[in-house]
Scaffold this active site. Structure first.
Site, PDB file in Angstrom:
ATOM      1  N   HIS A  93      31.261  49.367  26.601  1.00 33.65           N
ATOM      2  CA  HIS A  93      31.059  48.046  27.466  1.00 33.65           C
ATOM      3  C   HIS A  93      29.843  48.073  28.467  1.00 33.65           C
ATOM      4  O   HIS A  93      29.887  47.520  29.626  1.00 33.65           O
ATOM      5  CB  HIS A  93      32.179  47.667  28.093  1.00 33.65           C
ATOM      6  CG  HIS A  93      33.384  46.766  27.340  1.00 33.65           C
ATOM      7  ND1 HIS A  93      33.239  45.481  26.697  1.00 33.65           N
ATOM      8  CD2 HIS A  93      34.403  47.361  26.768  1.00 33.65           C
ATOM      9  CE1 HIS A  93      34.302  45.518  25.848  1.00 33.65           C
ATOM     10  NE2 HIS A  93      34.893  46.295  25.770  1.00 33.65           N
ATOM     11  N   LYS A 145      31.623  36.548  39.635  1.00 31.74           N
ATOM     12  CA  LYS A 145      31.579  37.916  39.037  1.00 31.74           C
ATOM     13  C   LYS A 145      31.860  39.091  39.831  1.00 31.74           C
ATOM     14  O   LYS A 145      31.683  38.839  41.153  1.00 31.74           O
ATOM     15  CB  LYS A 145      30.503  38.159  37.908  1.00 31.74           C
ATOM     16  CG  LYS A 145      29.434  38.145  38.662  1.00 31.74           C
ATOM     17  CD  LYS A 145      27.978  38.074  37.701  1.00 31.74           C
ATOM     18  CE  LYS A 145      27.901  36.810  37.058  1.00 31.74           C
ATOM     19  NZ  LYS A 145      27.796  36.998  35.482  1.00 31.74           N
ATOM     20  N   ARG A 146      32.085  40.171  39.305  1.00 30.66           N
ATOM     21  CA  ARG A 146      32.283  41.238  40.252  1.00 30.66           C
ATOM     22  C   ARG A 146      30.792  41.564  40.970  1.00 30.66           C
ATOM     23  O   ARG A 146      30.035  41.474  40.623  1.00 30.66           O
ATOM     24  CB  ARG A 146      32.478  42.534  39.266  1.00 30.66           C
ATOM     25  CG  ARG A 146      32.719  43.861  40.083  1.00 30.66           C
ATOM     26  CD  ARG A 146      33.323  44.789  38.974  1.00 30.66           C
ATOM     27  NE  ARG A 146      32.677  44.852  37.610  1.00 30.66           N
ATOM     28  CZ  ARG A 146      31.983  45.636  37.200  1.00 30.66           C
ATOM     29  NH1 ARG A 146      31.373  46.711  38.221  1.00 30.66           N
ATOM     30  NH2 ARG A 146      31.155  45.698  36.379  1.00 30.66           N
ATOM     31  N   LYS A 205      24.325  42.859  39.242  1.00 27.50           N
ATOM     32  CA  LYS A 205      24.377  41.532  38.877  1.00 27.50           C
ATOM     33  C   LYS A 205      23.782  40.772  39.793  1.00 27.50           C
ATOM     34  O   LYS A 205      23.867  39.606  39.807  1.00 27.50           O
ATOM     35  CB  LYS A 205      25.929  41.224  39.047  1.00 27.50           C
ATOM     36  CG  LYS A 205      26.832  42.053  37.938  1.00 27.50           C
ATOM     37  CD  LYS A 205      28.545  41.780  38.071  1.00 27.50           C
ATOM     38  CE  LYS A 205      28.996  42.399  36.734  1.00 27.50           C
ATOM     39  NZ  LYS A 205      28.796  42.045  35.571  1.00 27.50           N
ATOM     40  N   THR A 227      30.963  37.368  29.843  1.00 31.05           N
ATOM     41  CA  THR A 227      31.767  36.555  29.242  1.00 31.05           C
ATOM     42  C   THR A 227      31.803  35.364  30.166  1.00 31.05           C
ATOM     43  O   THR A 227      32.229  34.229  29.714  1.00 31.05           O
ATOM     44  CB  THR A 227      33.295  37.019  28.910  1.00 31.05           C
ATOM     45  OG1 THR A 227      33.926  37.445  30.201  1.00 31.05           O
ATOM     46  CG2 THR A 227      33.251  37.841  27.783  1.00 31.05           C
ATOM     47  N   LYS A 287      32.126  30.943  29.131  1.00 30.16           N
ATOM     48  CA  LYS A 287      33.062  30.027  29.668  1.00 30.16           C
ATOM     49  C   LYS A 287      32.399  29.001  30.597  1.00 30.16           C
ATOM     50  O   LYS A 287      32.647  27.896  30.321  1.00 30.16           O
ATOM     51  CB  LYS A 287      33.834  30.956  30.964  1.00 30.16           C
ATOM     52  CG  LYS A 287      34.790  31.878  30.172  1.00 30.16           C
ATOM     53  CD  LYS A 287      35.578  32.774  31.102  1.00 30.16           C
ATOM     54  CE  LYS A 287      35.988  34.012  30.658  1.00 30.16           C
ATOM     55  NZ  LYS A 287      36.580  35.143  31.756  1.00 30.16           N
TER      56      LYS A 287
END
Length: 837
Positions: free
Chosen positions: A377, A568-569, A574, A676, A680
């Protein structure tokens, strides 16, 4: 009513046969709710803010799930099905009540039963706590996969850890993250069933003793160990309206003997419970801080605890079913390793087969390499599990012996394939050649597995060409791609009921189990009347999110504004920092009177920083501080707001994703494995602004470039920049970026957060910035201007929103799991007794 007792296996084990099923009616539910409320929970007065009515309803629903789980298990056992055991250190299941009611088609009946008590289902559902047994996408993906496995009728058993304290509760104190314990079990957990009779003993420490058998072969004994008891708790996982219920089995650690009574009687009270405390700490907290040696040891203990308990449990069940005949074991089992965390399972299965079952090494290795499958991952080398060999040997000496033998045979195979290539051996070895050697768990997972997959097309290619290229050259047949997906039943059907109802009225409800049917919306995308209906649903969801933000933060936001969402984290790759730079750029424009053409915008950022990740915490401080400055500035007339959404979790996402207009998926190209959240948000009609990274690539292909806002360097361009990246030159040549960096240094912006802002500035301006935030700033600003133009055309935006939802069909976890099953697991769907006759 109990009809009779039946000997199920000829060993004297008796099964109670029950002929009366729990009624699937409102009256039946009401009767059971009343029973549990009065007789099990011992309550007589309903207070809406207390959890007891929720617990009574959950127990009533659980009865119906357990009936179906028992039927499922009987069908699997009697049909001698091949099974998959899904090992994951994280499961973010979220709230289970609404999902269970949806799967059992009992939502209307539950609502009617509660209405008879003067309560609404929504009100009662809010009493459920999230089981925060995961950090983010990895754990939520595991939960989606279990949902899809049950819906596709596949016999898959999830294995995880029952952390007493899950992902911490995030609180903001003076704009900084503070971690508070997530005591999700404080009121009990009505969904679980303790299975103490299936407990397993887990060993740590000790030493290995070698014996010589009478035939001259060697046997190995792991002695002088400290033992911990792994106690399983089962949670039912229902399929959608098919009566199949699988199981998630979570392990909790306890001491074999909880109290040393002699020590206690002698006055040594602390020492008397030392073993209990040492055992229970293994499953006390999700993800202990691994920046210390104690934290690393505990993390390794958790991983081994999960692997050993799960493998022992599988072998126990196999002995019961097949009388210890190991010849068919590999044909009937698959162990899917969800990321590198459970990779120690490769060595543990070898230990169990060689030491306990007494198979030869070759027999054990044949079984291991025919049953283990590994999902990777991450593309970040630092995110792959590595353990100091000295620490590993101290905790798991017998497993280290086995790993050394696996490595010796691996190096022999490399030598045969590439004679004399010592550099390749060093790269591929399970043990690094550092001064303090490290054990590379990803390498162990690859060597011991028959399948290795990435989770997006780009990610899988980058694994084969980069991170694992040597292994791909040795075993190209092992490597495949399985693009992630999410379950539409939770991430559209349950979290966005108004949109689900609209979809049902237009294309029917078949999309709940066949998401590509959403493509039927495309014919409606340009219809003004349908666009109006679509945006009315969106506006209602935005009002709901605005109310939740007001409740959590005290900040009022306008539902008519563009909701620009990044949840998100919190991590540098990111690039929440890039988002922050753009917000400051917009603020700068508004302050300078250059706001013509800008739409009213609310930027919503949410996520948690790992407790030991200082830079991520600084990013949160900077976001909160900038938000407080912008949101309190009357000069901009609320045309721009920046909101940090605190304590982001699964239930929060269920409110956020239906309301989002714009989905920010802005990681540096080549760094995100899949994502993901992007799926969504797209599924609920948000438009994506994103880089060519992870599953963004496939989303762009699905929806088309006219309905996606693309920006940023490509993977190849990022690689070309390495060694010559000069962010200061980029800043000097871009007046907008230069002004934004000056704002970050301005005391009127940073307030008392100098340390956080200095860290942010350094991260953006250093030539060693691997995330290349400055390099993508201009492209991001240009793409956001395209967003502005598109949003100023309401009908055009509505059409794009509809087309995003209509194009989401391939991002269902059902499709992902069907591919896992076709290419890796090879399971037969379960048929219950009486079906198909």
């Amino acid at each position: 009513m109990v009809d009779n007792l039946q000997d199920t296996n000829g060993k004297g084990d008796l099964e109670l046969l029950h002929s009366d099923s729990a009624p699937m009616t409102a009256d039946g539910l009401l009767s059971d709710i009343t029973h549990y409320f009065y007789r099990t929970l011992g309550r007589r007065t309903v207070r809406t803010r207390q959890p007891f009515l929720y617990q009574a309803l959950a127990l009533a629903v659980r009865d119906r799930l357990l009936e179906r789980r028992n039927q499922t298990r009987t069908a699997v056992q009697s049909g001698r099905h091949r099974r998959t055991c899904y090992l994951s250190l994280e499961f973010l299941m979220g709230r289970l009540l609404r999902n269970s009611l949806q799967s059992l088609a009992l939502e209307d009946e539950a609502a009617e039963a509660l209405n008879a008590l003067g309560l609404a289902l929504e009100e009662v559902s809010e009493q459920e706590h999230d089981a925060g047994l995961g950090n983010g996408g990895l754990g939520r993906l595991a939960a989606c996969f279990l949902d899809s496995c049950a819906t596709l009728r596949l016999p898959v058993l999830g294995y995880g850890i029952r952390y007493q304290y899950g992902m911490f509760r995030q609180e903001l104190e003076n704009g900084a993250q503070r971690e508070a314990p997530d005591a999700w079990l404080r009121e009990g957990y009505p969904w679980e069933v303790q299975r103490i009779e299936l407990s397993q003993r887990i060993r740590f420490g000790g030493r290995t003793v070698v014996h010589t058998r009478s035939d001259g072969t060697l046997s190995y004994e792991w002695v002088d160990t400290a033992e911990v008891l792994a106690v399983p708790y089962d949670i039912p996982v229902p399929g959608f309206e098919n009566n199949i219920v699988n199981t998630l089995r979570l392990w909790s650690a306890v001491a074999p003997d909880e109290l040393d009574l002699d020590d206690f009687n002698a006055g040594g009270y602390a020492g008397a419970v030392a073993a209990k405390n040492a055992a229970e700490r293994i499953t006390m907290v999700l993800y202990p801080n691994a920046t210390t040696e104690n934290g690393q040891e505990l993390r390794l203990q958790q991983q081994y605890f999960l692997a050993s308990a799960s493998l022992q449990d599988t072998l126990r069940r196999w002995r019961e079913e097949a009388a210890a005949d190991m010849t068919q074991f590999a044909d009937r089992h698959c162990f899917q390793l969800n990321d590198t965390h459970p990779a120690v399972a490769v060595a543990e299965l070898m230990r169990l087969l060689v030491d306990d079952v007494e198979l030869s090494w070759d027999q054990a290795w044949d079984i291991t390499t025919r049953t283990m499958a590994y999902t990777n991952h991450t593309l970040l080398p630092e995110a792959l599990e590595q353990w100091p060999v000295a620490m590993f040997g101290r905790l798991l000496p017998r497993l280290l012996d086995i790993i050394y033998e696996i490595n010796r045979r691996l190096l022999e195979e490399i030598e045969q394939r590439w004679p004399g290539d010592e550099a390749r051996k060093q790269r591929m070895s399970l043990i690094s050649s550092d001064y303090s050697p490290m054990l590379r768990m990803a390498h162990l997972a690859i060597v011991g597995s028959y399948s290795v997959n990435g989770v997006a097309a780009l990610h899988s290619e980058l694994l084969k060409k980069g991170l694992f290229k040597d292994f791909a050259a040795l075993w190209p047949e092992k490597f495949t791609n399985k693009t992630n997906g999410v379950t539409q039943r939770r991430w559209l059907g349950a979290c966005n009921p108004a949109l689900a109802e609209l979809l049902n009225s237009v294309i029917g409800r078949g999309w709940m189990t066949d998401l590509p049917q959403l493509a039927g919306l495309k014919a409606k995308a340009g219809n003004p009347a349908f666009q109006h209906q679509w945006m009315e649903v969106k506006q209602a969801n935005k009002r709901r999110l605005a109310a939740e933000i007001l409740r959590r933060t005290g900040e009022e936001i306008d539902p008519q504004a563009l909701f620009d969402v990044q949840v998100k984290r919190i991590h540098e790759y990111k690039r929440q920092l890039l988002n922050l730079l753009h917000v400051l750029h917009l603020y700068d424009r508004l302050c300078r009177g250059d706001g013509e053409g800008l739409v009213k915008r609310v930027v919503i950022i949410g996520g948690k920083a790992a407790p030991g990740y200082v830079m991520a915490k600084h990013i949160i401080e900077a976001i909160v501080q900038v938000g407080s400055v912008i949101n309190s500035d009357p000069a901009i007339d609320e045309r721009l707001k920046l909101v940090f959404f605190p304590d982001y979790n699964v239930s929060a996402m269920e409110v956020i994703c239906p309301a989002a207009d714009l989905s920010a998926q802005i990681s540096t190209a080549g760094k995100e494995a899949s994502g993901t959240g992007n799926m969504k948000l797209m599924m609920n009609g948000a438009l994506t602004i994103g880089t060519l990274d992870g599953a963004n690539v496939e989303i762009l292909e699905a929806v088309g470039k006219d309905n996606f806002f693309l920006f940023g360097l490509t993977v190849e361009e990022v690689m070309q920049q390495r060694g010559q990246y000069n962010p200061k030159a980029i800043i000097e040549q871009d007046s907008d970026l230069k002004r934004v960096l000056a704002m970050l240094a301005d005391e009127s912006i940073r307030g008392d957060k100098a340390d956080a802002f200095n860290s942010v500035i350094h991260a953006i301006t250093t030539p060693g910035d691997p995330w290349m935030t400055a390099a993508d700033f201009r492209s991001f600003v240009d793409a956001q201007q395209a967003v502005e133009a598109a949003y100023l055309d309401p009908q055009g935006w509505a059409e794009k929103s509809i087309l995003n939802c209509a194009s989401a069909g391939q991002f269902s976890a059902d499709r992902t799991i069907a591919e896992y099953n076709r290419d890796i697991w090879r399971l037969e769907p379960v048929t219950l007794a009486g079906e198909g006759s």
